[in-house]
Design a protein around this motif. Structure first.
Motif, short mmCIF file in Angstrom:
data_model
loop_
_atom_site.label_atom_id
_atom_site.label_comp_id
_atom_site.label_asym_id
_atom_site.label_seq_id
_atom_site.Cartn_x
_atom_site.Cartn_y
_atom_site.Cartn_z
N PRO A 71 18.04 19.43 -13.66
CA PRO A 71 18.44 19.53 -15.08
C PRO A 71 17.36 19.03 -16.03
O PRO A 71 17.50 19.19 -17.24
N LYS A 72 16.29 18.42 -15.47
CA LYS A 72 15.22 17.97 -16.37
C LYS A 72 14.26 19.11 -16.67
O LYS A 72 13.08 18.87 -16.99
N GLY A 73 14.74 20.34 -16.51
CA GLY A 73 13.94 21.51 -16.88
C GLY A 73 12.92 21.91 -15.83
O GLY A 73 11.97 22.62 -16.10
N GLY A 99 10.44 5.96 -8.64
CA GLY A 99 9.99 6.68 -7.46
C GLY A 99 11.08 7.49 -6.77
O GLY A 99 10.96 7.82 -5.59
N LYS A 100 12.13 7.86 -7.52
CA LYS A 100 13.22 8.64 -6.92
C LYS A 100 12.70 9.97 -6.40
O LYS A 100 13.08 10.44 -5.33
N GLY A 101 11.78 10.55 -7.20
CA GLY A 101 11.20 11.84 -6.80
C GLY A 101 10.53 11.74 -5.44
O GLY A 101 10.63 12.65 -4.61
N ALA A 119 0.84 -1.21 0.00
CA ALA A 119 0.00 0.00 0.00
C ALA A 119 0.87 1.26 0.00
O ALA A 119 1.94 1.28 0.62
N THR A 120 0.41 2.28 -0.71
CA THR A 120 1.12 3.56 -0.73
C THR A 120 1.20 4.14 0.67
O THR A 120 0.24 4.07 1.44
N VAL A 121 2.37 4.68 1.02
CA VAL A 121 2.54 5.29 2.35
C VAL A 121 2.15 6.76 2.25
O VAL A 121 2.75 7.51 1.47
N LEU A 151 19.66 9.32 -9.54
CA LEU A 151 20.40 8.80 -10.69
C LEU A 151 19.67 7.61 -11.29
O LEU A 151 19.26 6.70 -10.58
N GLN A 152 19.52 7.61 -12.62
CA GLN A 152 18.86 6.46 -13.27
C GLN A 152 19.81 5.33 -13.58
O GLN A 152 19.52 4.17 -13.38
N ASP A 153 20.99 5.70 -14.10
CA ASP A 153 21.94 4.68 -14.57
C ASP A 153 23.18 4.70 -13.68
O ASP A 153 23.96 5.65 -13.72
N ALA A 173 6.12 1.64 -7.05
CA ALA A 173 7.05 2.78 -7.10
C ALA A 173 7.36 3.24 -5.68
O ALA A 173 6.51 3.19 -4.80
N GLY A 174 8.62 3.64 -5.46
CA GLY A 174 9.03 4.10 -4.12
C GLY A 174 9.53 2.98 -3.25
O GLY A 174 10.02 3.22 -2.14
N VAL A 175 9.46 1.71 -3.74
CA VAL A 175 9.99 0.59 -2.96
C VAL A 175 11.45 0.38 -3.35
O VAL A 175 11.82 0.48 -4.52
N GLY A 181 17.69 4.49 -9.32
CA GLY A 181 16.49 3.75 -9.70
C GLY A 181 16.14 4.07 -11.14
O GLY A 181 16.41 5.16 -11.65
N ALA A 182 15.50 3.09 -11.79
CA ALA A 182 15.11 3.27 -13.19
C ALA A 182 14.07 4.38 -13.30
O ALA A 182 13.57 4.88 -12.28
N SER A 183 13.74 4.72 -14.54
CA SER A 183 12.71 5.74 -14.75
C SER A 183 11.41 5.27 -14.09
O SER A 183 11.06 4.09 -14.16
N1 LIG Z 1 6.51 6.24 -2.94
C1 LIG Z 1 5.56 6.08 -3.88
N2 LIG Z 1 4.42 5.44 -3.58
C2 LIG Z 1 3.47 5.28 -4.53
N3 LIG Z 1 3.58 5.69 -5.80
C3 LIG Z 1 4.70 6.35 -6.16
C4 LIG Z 1 5.75 6.57 -5.22
N4 LIG Z 1 6.73 7.22 -5.85
C5 LIG Z 1 6.33 7.40 -7.10
N5 LIG Z 1 5.11 6.89 -7.30
C6 LIG Z 1 4.36 6.85 -8.58
O1 LIG Z 1 5.31 6.60 -9.63
C7 LIG Z 1 5.35 7.69 -10.54
C8 LIG Z 1 6.80 7.99 -10.93
O2 LIG Z 1 7.46 8.47 -9.80
P1 LIG Z 1 8.72 9.44 -9.86
O3 LIG Z 1 8.49 10.53 -10.86
O4 LIG Z 1 9.05 9.83 -8.47
O5 LIG Z 1 9.79 8.44 -10.44
P2 LIG Z 1 11.27 8.79 -10.82
O6 LIG Z 1 12.10 7.62 -10.44
O7 LIG Z 1 11.69 10.12 -10.28
O8 LIG Z 1 11.18 8.80 -12.40
P3 LIG Z 1 12.05 9.64 -13.46
O9 LIG Z 1 13.48 9.30 -13.25
O10 LIG Z 1 11.52 9.18 -14.77
O11 LIG Z 1 11.76 11.10 -13.16
C9 LIG Z 1 4.67 8.84 -9.80
O12 LIG Z 1 3.99 9.68 -10.68
C10 LIG Z 1 3.71 8.17 -8.89
O13 LIG Z 1 2.49 7.90 -9.56
#
Ligand SMILES: Nc1ncnc2c1ncn2[C@@H]1O[C@H](COP(=O)(O)OP(=O)(O)OP(=O)(O)O)[C@@H](O)[C@H]1O
Length: 499
Positions: free
Chosen positions: A288-290, A260-262, A206-208, A391-393, A442-444, A255-257
């Motif tokens: 840098p992604k604008g 959930g790095k954001g 579940a999303t936190v 970082l992605q790569d 995402a985020g795990v 983490g890959a694109s």
């Molecule tokens: N901790 C999280 N829990 C649930 N969903 C998440 C979480 N983090 C991200 N997400 C979902 O995954 C999507 C992508 O997340 P995010 O943009 O943070 O990834 P990213 O790794 O930064 O990707 P990029 O490198 O492409 O920018 C978000 O729009 C959201 O829907």
């Protein structure tokens, strides 16, 4: 060694055994049936006694129930049972947490120990090669204890002499499948003893939500650092405990694109919120992604750069110069800069580091960025100038300074080899299967924690756009309420190139 056989079965062939690779014939004694019956009878009670000694609580409860049934008679005993059931139900309704801890989990543990593990233990150990043959004897690792919680069964095992935890790690997927678990992780408890953690439901599915971690006081004291930098809450761990980060050094989030790095960056900014508001922490942010990801938080930042590589290089150089200045002032006086609102902790946040180190088209600027980053990463820690980079790569040609980040977080990655690049050699073998994380989660990710050999599985808090807007409103710095984050060219009045 004597074997008892009777009747026609007493052929010489039946008495042949393999001992240490050699077939030996043993003497055969014919015994009467009444002797076998007596042996079986006492054998049964011996087994029951041993089982009772192994499960003292359960056997005492059964003995007590039997005694009460005889002493009270069937109708009074029936009412007593109804009373006990009603008391347990009331307990569960009134205080579920203590009921779970003291009643549900022990009962489930005992049940799962017998039904899931003990019944298949010997065969599983033999098939997975974890039972050891020595001479003609087979030594089976002993299952000491099973503790079940809502998501995990923790099975304590004493290994056989000569075994090491790595042998169990190699068999972890087979053990998980055999015992019907989603995954199995091996942890060392002490020499010779390990814990197998079988996850039968995912606690991180579940999303936190941000509110789950909201503990900071509303007053946001200006007299002292209002957050604990040694334990900033970012999310939850697989065992249900809060996932906290020690922000005393540089942090890499790989983490890959869409991994959930954001969300990790926002969770960190949220955890630092009170310190940003009171000026103890000043985020300097490079996107840098604008500005796609972090521009929402601009009012929280002391400096923000999203449009020009030149501006970003200048910001990193300024951070490195600030670090050098502080280091000079600290020399001979203190070993660590203590952040104050006048000299805050500077948090240099870089969203997508590869954009700066590899993809920037201007070679001269790339070199300036590399030089400022290596200065910062090699000694920014004591001066309270910390870099947090996404970082992605994680390959070395993309980020040559990977090893200069003492704290690393690995979310979902696309290749198994990336895991060890981020978390260090052997991390994947120790259970950090970041390449197998479901893209839905995402985020795990996995983190390494000081003093714990095995990586810990975590999930970051997720901030929606409205959560971010509320966070920005709540934590924008008191002192520059009306001043927007500064761009590098704001500082010297020069125009700069655009991305
Ligand atoms: N901790 C999280 N829990 C649930 N969903 C998440 C979480 N983090 C991200 N997400 C979902 O995954 C999507 C992508 O997340 P995010 O943009 O943070 O990834 P990213 O790794 O930064 O990707 P990029 O490198 O492409 O920018 C978000 O729009 C959201 O829907």
């Amino acid at each position: 060694m004597f074997r008892t056989v009777h009747g026609d079965a007493s052929s010489a062939d039946k008495a042949t055994r393999k001992v240490g690779g050699v077939y030996v014939r043993e003497p055969v004694f014919e015994v009467p049936v009444w002797w076998l019956a007596i042996r079986r009878f006492f054998g049964f009670f011996g087994l029951a006694g041993r089982k009772a000694a192994k499960h003292p609580v359960l056997s005492s409860l059964i003995a007590l129930a039997a005694w009460l049934r005889i002493a009270l008679g069937s109708s009074a005993f029936g009412w007593l049972l109804v009373g006990v059931l009603l008391t347990l139900s009331a307990w569960a309704v009134l205080h579920w947490a203590s009921f779970e801890r003291m009643v549900r989990f022990p009962v489930v543990s005992a049940w799962r120990r017998w039904f899931v593990y003990e019944r298949r233990w010997h065969a599983t150990m033999a098939v997975c090669g974890l039972a050891v043959l020595y001479g003609d004897l087979e030594y089976v690792p002993s299952l000491r204890q099973v503790r079940s919680t809502r998501f995990v069964d923790r099975v304590i095992v004493d290994m056989v002499s000569g075994q090491i935890p790595e042998q169990w790690e190699n068999q972890a997927p087979a053990l998980a499948h055999t015992f019907g678990a989603l995954s199995c992780r091996v942890r060392t408890v002490k020499p010779r003893r390990i814990a197998l953690e079988f996850m039968h439901a995912d606690p991180l599915a579940a999303t936190v939500k941000p509110g789950q971690l909201d503990t900071d006081d509303e007053s946001h004291s200006v007299d002292r650092m209002p957050v604990n930098l040694a334990a900033l809450p970012l999310g939850v761990c697989a065992d249900g405990q809060p996932w906290t980060l020690r922000l005393t050094t540089h942090v890499l989030i790989a983490g890959a694109s869409e991994a959930g790095k954001g969300s990790v960056v926002w969770a960190l900014l949220r955890a630092l919120g009170p310190a940003i508001r009171t000026g103890y922490v000043a985020p300097w942010v490079l996107d840098p992604k604008g500005g796609m990801e972090l521009s929402f938080g601009e009012p929280l930042f002391q400096r923000f750069e999203a449009d020009s590589y030149e501006g970003m290089a200048r910001m990193l150089e300024d951070a490195a110069d600030l670090m050098d200045r502080r280091t000079r002032l600290l020399r001979g006086v203190a070993r660590q800069h203590i952040p104050t609102p006048d000299e805050p902790l500077v948090l240099v946040v870089v969203d997508e580091m590869a954009d700066l180190t590899s993809y920037c088209p201007d070679r001269a600027i790339r070199q300036r960025i590399a030089s400022a980053l290596s200065r910062l990463l090699s000694k920014g820690r004591a001066a309270a100038v910390h870099v947090v980079a996404a970082l992605q790569d994680p390959r070395k040609d993309v980020l040559p300074f990977r090893d200069l980040f003492p704290v690393r977080i690995c979310l979902r990655v696309t290749e198994a080899s990336h895991v060890d690049m981020v978390l260090g050699d052997g991390a994947r073998d120790r259970g950090a299967t970041c390449d197998l994380i479901d893209p839905e989660l995402a985020g795990v990710g996995f983190v390494t924690v000081a003093g714990v050999r095995e990586p810990v599985r975590v999930r970051a808090t997720y901030h929606s756009d409205s959560d971010i807007a509320a966070m920005v409103e709540r934590f924008k710095p008191l002192i520059h309420d009306a001043i927007p984050a500064q761009r590098s060219h704001d500082l010297d009045g020069k125009e700069v190139d655009k991305l």
